[in-house]
Design a protein around this motif. Sequence first.
Motif, PDB file in Angstrom:
ATOM      1  N   THR A 169       5.397  -6.720 -11.626  1.00 17.49           N
ATOM      2  CA  THR A 169       5.667  -8.127 -11.949  1.00 17.49           C
ATOM      3  C   THR A 169       4.379  -8.891 -12.230  1.00 17.49           C
ATOM      4  OG1 THR A 169       7.640  -8.078 -10.541  1.00 17.49           O
ATOM      5  CG2 THR A 169       6.762 -10.244 -11.139  1.00 17.49           C
ATOM      6  N   LEU A 170       3.376  -8.730 -11.342  1.00 17.93           N
ATOM      7  CA  LEU A 170       2.123  -9.469 -11.505  1.00 17.93           C
ATOM      8  C   LEU A 170       1.311  -8.955 -12.698  1.00 17.93           C
ATOM      9  CD1 LEU A 170       0.983  -9.906  -7.776  1.00 17.93           C
ATOM     10  CD2 LEU A 170       2.134 -11.556  -9.263  1.00 17.93           C
ATOM     11  N   VAL A 171       1.366  -7.643 -12.952  1.00 21.74           N
ATOM     12  CA  VAL A 171       0.631  -7.097 -14.103  1.00 21.74           C
ATOM     13  C   VAL A 171       1.177  -7.662 -15.404  1.00 21.74           C
ATOM     14  CG1 VAL A 171       0.291  -4.997 -15.465  1.00 21.74           C
ATOM     15  CG2 VAL A 171      -0.209  -4.982 -13.033  1.00 21.74           C
ATOM     16  N   ILE A 172       2.514  -7.803 -15.493  1.00 25.85           N
ATOM     17  CA  ILE A 172       3.126  -8.341 -16.717  1.00 25.85           C
ATOM     18  C   ILE A 172       2.868  -9.836 -16.862  1.00 25.85           C
ATOM     19  CG2 ILE A 172       5.330  -8.793 -17.862  1.00 25.85           C
ATOM     20  CD1 ILE A 172       6.364  -6.184 -16.660  1.00 25.85           C
ATOM     21  N   LEU A 173       3.033 -10.582 -15.761  1.00 23.72           N
ATOM     22  CA  LEU A 173       2.952 -12.051 -15.835  1.00 23.72           C
ATOM     23  C   LEU A 173       1.524 -12.573 -15.757  1.00 23.72           C
ATOM     24  CD1 LEU A 173       5.991 -13.023 -13.554  1.00 23.72           C
ATOM     25  CD2 LEU A 173       5.910 -12.874 -16.056  1.00 23.72           C
ATOM     26  N   TYR A 174       0.687 -11.944 -14.896  1.00 23.82           N
ATOM     27  CA  TYR A 174      -0.656 -12.487 -14.657  1.00 23.82           C
ATOM     28  C   TYR A 174      -1.716 -11.383 -14.711  1.00 23.82           C
ATOM     29  CZ  TYR A 174       2.317 -16.179 -12.755  1.00 23.82           C
ATOM     30  OH  TYR A 174       3.286 -17.141 -12.584  1.00 23.82           O
ATOM     31  N   PRO A 175      -1.882 -10.690 -15.840  1.00 28.63           N
ATOM     32  CA  PRO A 175      -2.881  -9.609 -15.904  1.00 28.63           C
ATOM     33  C   PRO A 175      -4.309 -10.106 -15.665  1.00 28.63           C
ATOM     34  CG  PRO A 175      -2.060 -10.164 -18.102  1.00 28.63           C
ATOM     35  CD  PRO A 175      -1.194 -10.894 -17.134  1.00 28.63           C
ATOM     36  N   GLN A 176      -4.552 -11.400 -15.900  1.00 32.07           N
ATOM     37  CA  GLN A 176      -5.901 -11.941 -15.708  1.00 32.07           C
ATOM     38  C   GLN A 176      -6.278 -12.073 -14.241  1.00 32.07           C
ATOM     39  OE1 GLN A 176      -3.278 -13.594 -16.757  1.00 32.07           O
ATOM     40  NE2 GLN A 176      -3.137 -15.594 -15.757  1.00 32.07           N
ATOM     41  N   TRP A 177      -5.319 -11.897 -13.334  1.00 31.50           N
ATOM     42  CA  TRP A 177      -5.609 -12.006 -11.903  1.00 31.50           C
ATOM     43  C   TRP A 177      -6.473 -10.858 -11.396  1.00 31.50           C
ATOM     44  CZ3 TRP A 177      -0.889 -13.991  -8.603  1.00 31.50           C
ATOM     45  CH2 TRP A 177      -0.621 -15.320  -8.965  1.00 31.50           C
ATOM     46  N   GLY A 178      -6.551  -9.773 -12.132  1.00 29.58           N
ATOM     47  CA  GLY A 178      -7.417  -8.662 -11.737  1.00 29.58           C
ATOM     48  C   GLY A 178      -7.054  -8.077 -10.380  1.00 29.58           C
ATOM     49  N   LEU A 179      -8.037  -8.037  -9.478  1.00 31.80           N
ATOM     50  CA  LEU A 179      -7.832  -7.396  -8.175  1.00 31.80           C
ATOM     51  C   LEU A 179      -6.906  -8.171  -7.252  1.00 31.80           C
ATOM     52  CD1 LEU A 179     -11.400  -6.002  -7.362  1.00 31.80           C
ATOM     53  CD2 LEU A 179      -9.399  -4.773  -8.179  1.00 31.80           C
ATOM     54  N   TYR A 180      -6.636  -9.441  -7.556  1.00 28.38           N
ATOM     55  CA  TYR A 180      -5.639 -10.174  -6.763  1.00 28.38           C
ATOM     56  C   TYR A 180      -4.284  -9.451  -6.796  1.00 28.38           C
ATOM     57  CZ  TYR A 180      -8.474 -14.422  -6.139  1.00 28.38           C
ATOM     58  OH  TYR A 180      -9.430 -15.324  -5.771  1.00 28.38           O
ATOM     59  N   ILE A 181      -3.941  -8.883  -7.936  1.00 28.56           N
ATOM     60  CA  ILE A 181      -2.660  -8.189  -8.100  1.00 28.56           C
ATOM     61  C   ILE A 181      -2.527  -7.073  -7.074  1.00 28.56           C
ATOM     62  CG2 ILE A 181      -1.281  -6.739  -9.652  1.00 28.56           C
ATOM     63  CD1 ILE A 181      -2.604  -8.240 -11.992  1.00 28.56           C
ATOM     64  N   PHE A 182      -3.524  -6.205  -7.032  1.00 27.29           N
ATOM     65  CA  PHE A 182      -3.461  -5.036  -6.149  1.00 27.29           C
ATOM     66  C   PHE A 182      -3.683  -5.426  -4.685  1.00 27.29           C
ATOM     67  CE2 PHE A 182      -4.586  -3.575 -10.379  1.00 27.29           C
ATOM     68  CZ  PHE A 182      -3.669  -2.562 -10.565  1.00 27.29           C
ATOM     69  N   SER A 183      -4.390  -6.524  -4.442  1.00 27.39           N
ATOM     70  CA  SER A 183      -4.584  -6.996  -3.068  1.00 27.39           C
ATOM     71  C   SER A 183      -3.266  -7.473  -2.473  1.00 27.39           C
ATOM     72  CB  SER A 183      -5.612  -8.132  -3.043  1.00 27.39           C
ATOM     73  OG  SER A 183      -6.863  -7.689  -3.539  1.00 27.39           O
ATOM     74  N   PHE A 184      -2.529  -8.302  -3.214  1.00 30.32           N
ATOM     75  CA  PHE A 184      -1.230  -8.781  -2.726  1.00 30.32           C
ATOM     76  C   PHE A 184      -0.262  -7.611  -2.536  1.00 30.32           C
ATOM     77  CE2 PHE A 184      -2.238 -12.979  -5.024  1.00 30.32           C
ATOM     78  CZ  PHE A 184      -2.741 -13.542  -3.859  1.00 30.32           C
ATOM     79  N   ALA A 185      -0.273  -6.674  -3.480  1.00 31.13           N
ATOM     80  CA  ALA A 185       0.639  -5.521  -3.402  1.00 31.13           C
ATOM     81  C   ALA A 185       0.322  -4.652  -2.193  1.00 31.13           C
ATOM     82  CB  ALA A 185       0.551  -4.701  -4.684  1.00 31.13           C
ATOM     83  N   GLN A 186      -0.957  -4.442  -1.902  1.00 35.29           N
ATOM     84  CA  GLN A 186      -1.349  -3.622  -0.747  1.00 35.29           C
ATOM     85  C   GLN A 186      -0.954  -4.294   0.560  1.00 35.29           C
ATOM     86  OE1 GLN A 186      -2.469  -0.637  -0.688  1.00 35.29           O
ATOM     87  NE2 GLN A 186      -3.113  -0.415   1.440  1.00 35.29           N
ATOM     88  N   LEU A 187      -1.150  -5.594   0.655  1.00 33.26           N
ATOM     89  CA  LEU A 187      -0.772  -6.326   1.874  1.00 33.26           C
ATOM     90  C   LEU A 187       0.741  -6.307   2.072  1.00 33.26           C
ATOM     91  CD1 LEU A 187      -3.220  -9.365   1.617  1.00 33.26           C
ATOM     92  CD2 LEU A 187      -3.276  -7.550   3.332  1.00 33.26           C
ATOM     93  N   LEU A 188       1.495  -6.420   0.986  1.00 32.99           N
ATOM     94  CA  LEU A 188       2.949  -6.346   1.094  1.00 32.99           C
ATOM     95  C   LEU A 188       3.377  -4.959   1.561  1.00 32.99           C
ATOM     96  CD1 LEU A 188       5.752  -7.641   0.599  1.00 32.99           C
ATOM     97  CD2 LEU A 188       5.636  -6.707  -1.729  1.00 32.99           C
ATOM     98  N   TYR A 189       2.745  -3.924   1.028  1.00 35.62           N
ATOM     99  CA  TYR A 189       3.092  -2.537   1.386  1.00 35.62           C
ATOM    100  C   TYR A 189       2.969  -2.299   2.891  1.00 35.62           C
ATOM    101  CZ  TYR A 189       2.232   2.451   2.113  1.00 35.62           C
ATOM    102  OH  TYR A 189       2.251   3.731   2.605  1.00 35.62           O
TER     103      TYR A 189
END
Length: 529
Positions: A169-189
């Motif tokens: 979802t974040l990669v499609i909507l906000y690709p400019q967020w960079g490492l924020y995307i994977f940080s939020f995903a890791q914390l959710l996991y």
Amino acid sequence: MAAQDVLGQTARLASSSALLQVLFRVVTFGLNAFTLRYLSRELIGVVNVRLTLLYSTVVFLAREAFRRACLSGSAKRNWTKTINLLWLTVPLGVFWSLILGLVWLHLLEVPDPSVVPHYQAGVVAFGLSAIIELLGEPFWVLAQAHLFVRLKVIAESLSVVSKCILTVTLVILYPQWGLYIFSFAQLLYVSVLVMCYVIYFVMFLGSPEAAKKSFPVARVKALLPSFVEDETFVNWKEARLTWSFFKQSFLKQILTEGERYVMTFLNVLNFGDQGVYDIVNNLGSLVARFIFLPIEESFYVFFAKVLERGKTVKDQKQDDVAMAANVLELLLKLVLLIGLTITVFGYAYSQLALDIYGGSMLSSGTGPDLLRCYSLYVLFLAVNGVTECFTSALMCKEEVDRYNFVMLALSFIFLCISYFLTHWYGSVGFILANCFNMGIRIAHSTHYIHHFFRESTHRPLTGLLPSPALLLVYTLSAVVTAFSEVWFCCDKGWMARLIHISTGALCLAATLVTMFCTETKLIHFVRSQ
């Protein structure tokens, strides 16, 4: 619990864990293919190598030794002291997160912010995620010791699916967020993973089902650290064993993730090349890890429950020795045949797999050679996983300490070989160094197994000897598929590719038929368990 019951439950745990690993690897496989089309190779390299290494190092150093020590022996123990010991993983995790986080932020090369934005936030998030996951360690060990198969399947499946949905979802909507995307995903996991275990035990403890099973923990409060009057806070025998395993786990982590440490600390590859290496590494381990890792984890529990640590073969119950030897022999045969199959067919189909998966970016250059070498490495991984899980379950504290010196020397040699081979052969050098590393570890484990069973009539290492007819079919398949690759792959159109794939399918079918005809004892074991 009878040895036969332990074997049945362990086999189900291994099967379920294998299915989980299928899910994890397929999801990672698909996620990499998807993100390649939206994000840069450099960003993927930083996430999958640099930040994932931080997370895995903190978690491994903080909990691996505790897991091995607290899962040794019977499930009947003073669980209050064991739980107290397991809670020490949290402050240990905080310590490693702080120390390694500072190293990752201030001592290592920082990526270009215009290519990989928000690096500092990524380091903090991945370090924090490791601490959150350690909060669930007492629950995980308790579930693993009592073989709660369904809990593990549900918890890890939900956490992986949640992570993937958020990432996509974040990669499609906000690709400019960079490492924020994977940080939020890791914390959710990690949050979903821990909450699944906590919620399960809150509902399970005190229920009629827990009373029926005579579960050793009666209340949720008992899962928190607690002092018992006139008794020590922890079981010191477990604590000393944990310390021995900790020294070993520190070295094992270097050997397991050695190539990533060399990449991270010695800068032998740029972030883009690291990204390609990791993608090929994930593809190469897609089949291997989802089978071998669950077998190693689950049958470590089996061997630790059936045989007593530190005792000779004569001092063990002979019925249990016979069962353990039979299971070890068949496990060795199983993983050997899987490894040989991947090695033989992986050589001729590496370039085709990479071309379909990532196009010319992966199938050109060193990508195919890297995957071919990884196919050979899978064979080493297969044998080492089973032999090492048996020795880890049986070695006494003194033997573990002696093995630590072997691992120390091996760690130093491995890092040196990795450094030089990488300079000579590029990323392929990492795989060759890993093959050497696994070969030495297999030699040590097989020597221990041979010595352990020397005074008995059992010879489980014969599982490493496939039938001559099967070896002949493997050899013919390797030759036929290699010629097929030269003639039909991979720049001669889709019809030629289909012919190449059909050739491999026929050879694989011949191999499987021969396997069913010659390895009847193994087939019966797989079907029955």
